[in-house]
Design an enzyme around this catalytic site. Structure first.
Site, PDB file in Angstrom:
ATOM      1  N   HIS A  21      20.397  75.046  16.556  1.00 58.75           N
ATOM      2  CA  HIS A  21      20.079  75.087  17.950  1.00 58.75           C
ATOM      3  C   HIS A  21      20.334  74.180  19.063  1.00 58.75           C
ATOM      4  O   HIS A  21      20.484  72.778  18.388  1.00 58.75           O
ATOM      5  CB  HIS A  21      18.365  75.198  17.768  1.00 58.75           C
ATOM      6  CG  HIS A  21      18.104  75.767  19.046  1.00 58.75           C
ATOM      7  ND1 HIS A  21      17.486  74.914  20.281  1.00 58.75           N
ATOM      8  CD2 HIS A  21      17.605  77.119  19.567  1.00 58.75           C
ATOM      9  CE1 HIS A  21      17.152  75.860  21.448  1.00 58.75           C
ATOM     10  NE2 HIS A  21      17.254  77.080  20.799  1.00 58.75           N
ATOM     11  N   GLY A  35      15.352  78.009  28.720  1.00 60.73           N
ATOM     12  CA  GLY A  35      14.139  77.944  29.131  1.00 60.73           C
ATOM     13  C   GLY A  35      14.005  77.538  30.513  1.00 60.73           C
ATOM     14  O   GLY A  35      13.340  76.890  31.281  1.00 60.73           O
ATOM     15  N   ASN A  58      12.194  82.850  18.513  1.00 64.40           N
ATOM     16  CA  ASN A  58      12.047  81.281  18.384  1.00 64.40           C
ATOM     17  C   ASN A  58      10.983  80.683  18.763  1.00 64.40           C
ATOM     18  O   ASN A  58      11.005  80.675  19.897  1.00 64.40           O
ATOM     19  CB  ASN A  58      13.524  80.762  18.689  1.00 64.40           C
ATOM     20  CG  ASN A  58      13.534  79.218  18.521  1.00 64.40           C
ATOM     21  OD1 ASN A  58      12.605  78.933  17.814  1.00 64.40           O
ATOM     22  ND2 ASN A  58      14.379  78.649  19.100  1.00 64.40           N
ATOM     23  N   TRP A  59       9.852  80.358  17.880  1.00 62.09           N
ATOM     24  CA  TRP A  59       8.696  80.098  18.640  1.00 62.09           C
ATOM     25  C   TRP A  59       8.738  78.452  18.893  1.00 62.09           C
ATOM     26  O   TRP A  59       7.781  77.784  19.529  1.00 62.09           O
ATOM     27  CB  TRP A  59       7.521  80.228  17.577  1.00 62.09           C
ATOM     28  CG  TRP A  59       7.244  81.729  17.327  1.00 62.09           C
ATOM     29  CD1 TRP A  59       7.697  82.932  17.982  1.00 62.09           C
ATOM     30  CD2 TRP A  59       6.140  82.391  16.730  1.00 62.09           C
ATOM     31  NE1 TRP A  59       7.319  83.969  17.848  1.00 62.09           N
ATOM     32  CE2 TRP A  59       6.179  83.778  16.702  1.00 62.09           C
ATOM     33  CE3 TRP A  59       5.467  81.686  15.913  1.00 62.09           C
ATOM     34  CZ2 TRP A  59       5.099  84.594  16.179  1.00 62.09           C
ATOM     35  CZ3 TRP A  59       4.213  82.804  15.261  1.00 62.09           C
ATOM     36  CH2 TRP A  59       4.584  84.171  15.369  1.00 62.09           C
ATOM     37  N   GLY A 110      13.141  82.630  23.217  1.00 62.63           N
ATOM     38  CA  GLY A 110      12.319  81.617  23.356  1.00 62.63           C
ATOM     39  C   GLY A 110      11.106  81.965  23.792  1.00 62.63           C
ATOM     40  O   GLY A 110      10.009  82.525  23.368  1.00 62.63           O
ATOM     41  N   GLY A 111      10.661  81.356  25.356  1.00 61.95           N
ATOM     42  CA  GLY A 111       9.334  81.374  25.688  1.00 61.95           C
ATOM     43  C   GLY A 111       8.757  82.913  25.585  1.00 61.95           C
ATOM     44  O   GLY A 111       7.589  82.959  25.306  1.00 61.95           O
TER      45      GLY A 111
HETATM   46  P1  PGA Z   1      14.276  80.711  26.203  1.00 63.10           P
HETATM   47  O1  PGA Z   1      14.812  80.095  24.916  1.00 63.10           O
HETATM   48  O2  PGA Z   1      14.384  82.184  25.828  1.00 63.10           O
HETATM   49  O3  PGA Z   1      12.941  80.313  26.278  1.00 63.10           O
HETATM   50  O4  PGA Z   1      15.088  80.478  27.176  1.00 63.10           O
HETATM   51  C1  PGA Z   1      15.803  80.741  23.927  1.00 63.10           C
HETATM   52  C2  PGA Z   1      16.120  79.553  22.638  1.00 63.10           C
HETATM   53  O5  PGA Z   1      16.121  78.472  22.940  1.00 63.10           O
HETATM   54  O6  PGA Z   1      16.454  80.131  21.614  1.00 63.10           O
END
Ligand code: PGA
Length: 233
Positions: free
Chosen positions: A94, A166, A8-9, A217-218
Site C-alpha cells: 500500500h 483519502g 481497507n480499514w 478506504g474511508g
Molecule cells: P480511500 O483509501 O478510499 O480513503 O481514498 C483507499 C486506500 O487507501 O486503499
C-alpha cells in the site's frame, strides 16, 4: 466478470468490539450476491472480525504481512499466521507503507510469502501527483509492476494513485480506463481501483471492463456506504 469489493480499514476502528460490530453490520446489510466481498481490519481485530463474519459471504484479509516466513522479526506478522486466522487475502505494498520505506523488492517478497501461505496478495501500485503531472504515471506503475509481482501464483493488482487516496478526488473514469488497460496489457489482470471510491462514483468505475473491483478506504468504515459501493457492481 464478478467484481471484488474490498475494504481497507487502515488503523480503524479503535476497538475490537467496534470492529466486530462493523463486520456484523456489513453482513446484516446483505452484501450483493453478485459481487465478491472482503474486509481488511487491523491485525489485533482479525479474530473478532472473523467471528463476526463466520458463515457469511464476506471474506477476511489483512493489510500487510512480513517478507519472511518466520523467525526473529519483532513486531512482524507472517502470512502463515494470517492464513491461520482465517484470512484469504493480504494487501501488500500500500502507498502508505511504500511512503515509510517499503520498496518493490520488499513488496515482492511479501507477496511471495502470501502465496506460499495460500493467501491471495493484493499488490498495490500507483503514481504520485508529481509523476502524473510530469506524464510519467505509466512509467511509475510499469516499474512497480515489474518489481513487485512475484513470478507465478494468483495475485490481485490494485491501482491506487497516491493523489486520489483519502482526498475525495478519485481518478476520472477515463484515467482509470487508460491505466487499467495498461495494467491488463502488462499482467493480463483486471486490477482493482482504489482512491476515494464512494457510493456516488462506484458505478462508473465498476462498469469499466478492465476494472476487477475496488479497494475502499474511508467509505469502507460505514457499512451502508460500503454496501452501496458493492451494490453498484
Ligand atoms: P480511500 O483509501 O478510499 O480513503 O481514498 C483507499 C486506500 O487507501 O486503499
Amino acid at each position: 466478470m464478478r467484481k471484488l469489493i474490498a475494504g481497507n480499514w487502515k488503523m480503524h476502528p479503535a476497538s475490537a468490539s467496534a470492529a466486530g460490530a462493523l463486520a456484523h453490520d456489513i453482513l446484516a446489510g446483505g452484501p450483493d450476491a453478485g459481487a465478491d466481498w472482503l474486509v481488511c481490519p487491523p491485525f489485533p481485530f482479525l479474530g473478532a472480525v472473523a467471528a463476526a463474519l463466520a458463515g457469511g459471504g464476506v471474506a477476511l484479509g489483512a493489510q500487510d504481512c512480513a517478507a519472511h516466513e518466520s523467525g526473529a522479526h519483532t513486531g512482524q506478522v507472517s502470512a502463515q499466521m494470517l492464513a491461520d486466522m482465517g484470512c484469504t487475502h493480504v494487501i501488500v505494498g500500500h502507498s502508505e507503507r511504500r511512503a515509510i520505506g517499503e520498496d518493490d523488492a520488499a513488496v515482492r517478497a511479501k507477496a511471495a510469502q502470501a502465496l506460499a501461505a495460500g493467501l491471495t496478495p493484493i499488490i498495490c501500485v500507483g503514481e504520485d501527483a508529481g509523476a502524473r503531472a510530469a506524464g510519467r504515471a505509466q512509467d511509475v506503475v510499469g516499474a512497480q509492476i515489474a518489481g513487485s509481482l512475484p513470478p507465478g501464483g494468483e495475485v490481485v493488482v490494485a491501482y491506487e494513485p497516491v493523489w486520489a487516496i483519502g482526498t475525495g478526488a478519485a481518478a476520472t473514469p477515463q484515467d482509470i480506463a487508460d491505466m487499467h488497460g495498461f495494467i491488463r496489457a502488462r499482467t493480463g489482470l483486471a486490477a482493482l481501483y482504489g482512491g476515494s471510491v464512494k457510493p456516488d462514483n462506484a458505478a462508473g468505475i465498476l462498469a469499466l471492463d478492465d476494472v476487477g473491483g475496488v479497494l475502499v478506504g474511508g467509505a469502507a468504515l460505514d457499512a451502508g456506504a460500503f454496501l452501496a459501493i458493492g451494490g453498484a457492481a
